[in-house]
Scaffold this active site. Structure first.
Site, PDB file in Angstrom:
ATOM      1  N   ALA A   1       1.008  -1.207  -0.159  1.00 10.17           N
ATOM      2  CA  ALA A   1       0.060   0.056   0.004  1.00 10.17           C
ATOM      3  C   ALA A   1       0.823   1.406  -0.007  1.00 10.17           C
ATOM      4  O   ALA A   1       2.063   1.147   0.312  1.00 10.17           O
ATOM      5  CB  ALA A   1      -0.921  -0.046   1.367  1.00 10.17           C
TER       6      ALA A   1
ATOM      7  N   TYR B   1      -5.243   9.565   0.652  1.00 12.32           N
ATOM      8  CA  TYR B   1      -5.020   8.267   1.316  1.00 12.32           C
ATOM      9  C   TYR B   1      -6.485   7.570   1.511  1.00 12.32           C
ATOM     10  O   TYR B   1      -6.732   6.264   0.770  1.00 12.32           O
ATOM     11  CB  TYR B   1      -4.158   8.247   2.417  1.00 12.32           C
TER      12      TYR B   1
HETATM   13  N1  LIG Z   1       0.326   1.647   9.441  1.00 11.38           N
HETATM   14  C1  LIG Z   1      -0.673   1.842   9.876  1.00 11.38           C
HETATM   15  O1  LIG Z   1      -1.060   2.540  11.092  1.00 11.38           O
HETATM   16  C2  LIG Z   1      -2.249   1.333   9.062  1.00 11.38           C
HETATM   17  C3  LIG Z   1      -3.266   1.979   9.764  1.00 11.38           C
HETATM   18  C4  LIG Z   1      -4.381   1.589   8.756  1.00 11.38           C
HETATM   19  C5  LIG Z   1      -4.454   0.858   7.775  1.00 11.38           C
HETATM   20  N2  LIG Z   1      -3.224   0.518   7.488  1.00 11.38           N
HETATM   21  C6  LIG Z   1      -3.270  -0.565   6.178  1.00 11.38           C
HETATM   22  O2  LIG Z   1      -2.612  -1.735   6.589  1.00 11.38           O
HETATM   23  C7  LIG Z   1      -1.779  -2.332   5.352  1.00 11.38           C
HETATM   24  C8  LIG Z   1      -0.410  -2.450   5.788  1.00 11.38           C
HETATM   25  O3  LIG Z   1       0.228  -1.155   6.338  1.00 11.38           O
HETATM   26  P1  LIG Z   1       1.771  -1.154   6.870  1.00 11.38           P
HETATM   27  O4  LIG Z   1       1.808  -0.113   7.955  1.00 11.38           O
HETATM   28  O5  LIG Z   1       2.263  -2.451   7.416  1.00 11.38           O
HETATM   29  O6  LIG Z   1       2.429  -0.354   5.581  1.00 11.38           O
HETATM   30  P2  LIG Z   1       3.906  -0.197   5.307  1.00 11.38           P
HETATM   31  O7  LIG Z   1       4.656  -0.604   6.603  1.00 11.38           O
HETATM   32  O8  LIG Z   1       4.332   1.088   4.741  1.00 11.38           O
HETATM   33  O9  LIG Z   1       4.297  -1.408   4.346  1.00 11.38           O
HETATM   34  C9  LIG Z   1       3.712  -1.229   2.897  1.00 11.38           C
HETATM   35  C10 LIG Z   1       4.564  -2.313   1.984  1.00 11.38           C
HETATM   36  O10 LIG Z   1       4.019  -2.010   0.725  1.00 11.38           O
HETATM   37  C11 LIG Z   1       5.122  -2.099  -0.123  1.00 11.38           C
HETATM   38  N3  LIG Z   1       5.126  -1.339  -1.189  1.00 11.38           N
HETATM   39  C12 LIG Z   1       4.569  -0.049  -1.271  1.00 11.38           C
HETATM   40  N4  LIG Z   1       4.593   0.391  -2.442  1.00 11.38           N
HETATM   41  C13 LIG Z   1       5.316  -0.640  -3.240  1.00 11.38           C
HETATM   42  C14 LIG Z   1       5.467  -0.728  -4.561  1.00 11.38           C
HETATM   43  N5  LIG Z   1       5.331   0.170  -5.409  1.00 11.38           N
HETATM   44  N6  LIG Z   1       5.832  -1.884  -5.368  1.00 11.38           N
HETATM   45  C15 LIG Z   1       6.204  -2.948  -4.218  1.00 11.38           C
HETATM   46  N7  LIG Z   1       5.900  -2.757  -3.019  1.00 11.38           N
HETATM   47  C16 LIG Z   1       5.540  -1.739  -2.450  1.00 11.38           C
HETATM   48  C17 LIG Z   1       6.349  -1.766   0.724  1.00 11.38           C
HETATM   49  O11 LIG Z   1       7.533  -2.157   0.284  1.00 11.38           O
HETATM   50  P3  LIG Z   1       8.813  -1.150   0.400  1.00 11.38           P
HETATM   51  O12 LIG Z   1       9.359  -1.421   2.105  1.00 11.38           O
HETATM   52  O13 LIG Z   1       9.792  -1.727  -0.615  1.00 11.38           O
HETATM   53  O14 LIG Z   1       8.529   0.172   0.101  1.00 11.38           O
HETATM   54  C18 LIG Z   1       5.947  -2.285   2.006  1.00 11.38           C
HETATM   55  O15 LIG Z   1       6.452  -3.597   1.992  1.00 11.38           O
HETATM   56  C19 LIG Z   1      -1.784  -1.085   4.235  1.00 11.38           C
HETATM   57  O16 LIG Z   1      -2.886  -1.519   3.433  1.00 11.38           O
HETATM   58  C20 LIG Z   1      -2.382   0.053   4.964  1.00 11.38           C
HETATM   59  O17 LIG Z   1      -3.400   1.019   4.219  1.00 11.38           O
HETATM   60  C21 LIG Z   1      -2.069   0.589   8.218  1.00 11.38           C
END
Ligand SMILES: NC(=O)c1ccc[n+]([C@@H]2O[C@H](COP(=O)([O-])OP(=O)(O)OC[C@H]3O[C@@H](n4cnc5c(N)ncnc54)[C@H](OP(=O)(O)O)[C@@H]3O)[C@@H](O)[C@H]2O)c1
Length: 289
Positions: free
Chosen positions: A63, A129
């Protein structure tokens, strides 16, 4: 044994938690896929990979999660959060593979409700977002109405990647006094708990939309204060308003999520939805002390 493919499993905050949880059970053979493996937006390459690995479940954590940055890059955020999600769902619609995807409390906007939001409450995102994540949900259900679960989560904390709690604890060690926003209220959620619930949802093939967060609610100020207290850091946290901490993307003032629907699915499993304070204490004790 079922085959799980975790997109974003090598580097994401939630992706790494999923890989850790799934590999610890005997039910799953786990593979992660990310930027360094293939260009996931290359449909042919992704299709070929799926055909070869033949996953039973795909967990998609890929994401665009930089909420403020998304305001300046709406097309790129849409490509990752909606177009890619749609492409993945379309590819999986030709198979029997189940998709577990994640969305956010930021699909909700400014409303007068002060009761936990359910899956039937109408979303009204006020940020790029939030809008792109909502579009991603819609893409997925248009291709996989009965073959996908979307878990809306919020305010994630957990090991192996920088997050709100690591930032706050680092700041608190440097500064005697911190100011943190107190007029946004949400649902702090532990990545390892969310990963355990996700595994149950996937095992049961429970399709549809679910709110998936730890129990209770907090403001960022309360969340930060609790972390500092649990980490035994001698610092003071002062509450401020959102207007005193301007951010590019508009956040919902109240986005506490109701988990009744998820709790029914988890009912017979070993994993209950515990209060965020209990999960935060475990995280700090196991990973930060
Ligand atoms: N974090 C929060 O507080 C939160 C809250 C609500 C919902 N969410 C949802 O939960 C889910 C997981 O979130 P998270 O916090 O674990 O996210 P995160 O740590 O930012 O991880 C996102 C992942 O997506 C990969 N990614 C992004 N752009 C990419 C691209 N162009 N090509 C290939 N890989 C790509 C990143 O890889 P790289 O490391 O290589 O960039 C990373 O592995 C998401 O759907 C998010 O919307 C998160």
């Amino acid at each position: 044994m079922q085959k799980a493919l975790v997109l974003g499993g090598a580097s994401g905050l939630l992706g790494q938690a999923l890989v850790s949880v799934l590999t610890k059970t005997e039910n799953w053979q786990v593979k992660s896929l990310g930027r360094s493996d293939i260009n996931v937006f290359d449909e042919k390459a992704l299709a070929a990979f799926l055909k070869e690995f033949q996953p039973d479940v795909v967990f998609n954590t890929i994401a665009w999660t930089q909420v403020d940055d998304a305001e300046d890059h709406p097309d790129q955020a849409l490509e990752v959060n909606a177009t890619f999600a749609g492409m993945l769902a379309r590819l999986l619609a030709q198979t029997s593979c189940f998709l577990l995807h994640f969305s956010t409390d930021f699909v909700f906007g400014s409303h007068s409700q002060r009761l936990p939001l359910t899956e039937t409450d109408t979303p009204a995102p006020e940020s790029v977002y939030g809008r792109t994540k909502l579009a991603g949900e819609q893409e997925i259900f248009s291709f996989l109405p009965k073959q996908a679960a979307v878990l809306r989560t919020a305010w994630l904390f957990g090991p192996w990647k920088k997050n709100f709690i690591t930032t706050i604890l680092q700041l608190a060690q440097k500064k005697k006094q911190l100011t943190v926003v107190a007029d946004q209220c949400g649902s702090p959620t532990y990545t390892l708990d969310l990963a355990r619930w996700s595994a149950v949802v996937a095992e049961k093939r429970a399709y549809g939309l679910f709110h998936a967060v730890n129990a209770g609610q907090a403001s960022w100020f309360e969340f930060a204060s609790k972390a500092i207290q649990l980490a035994h850091i001698d610092g003071t946290v002062l509450p401020i308003t959102s207007s005193q901490w301007p951010q590019k993307a508009k956040r919902p003032p109240y986005s506490v999520l109701s988990t009744t629907k998820l709790a029914n699915i988890l009912d017979t499993s070993a994993f209950l939805i515990r209060p965020w304070e209990e999960a935060l204490a475990e995280y700090i004790e196991q990973f930060m002390s």
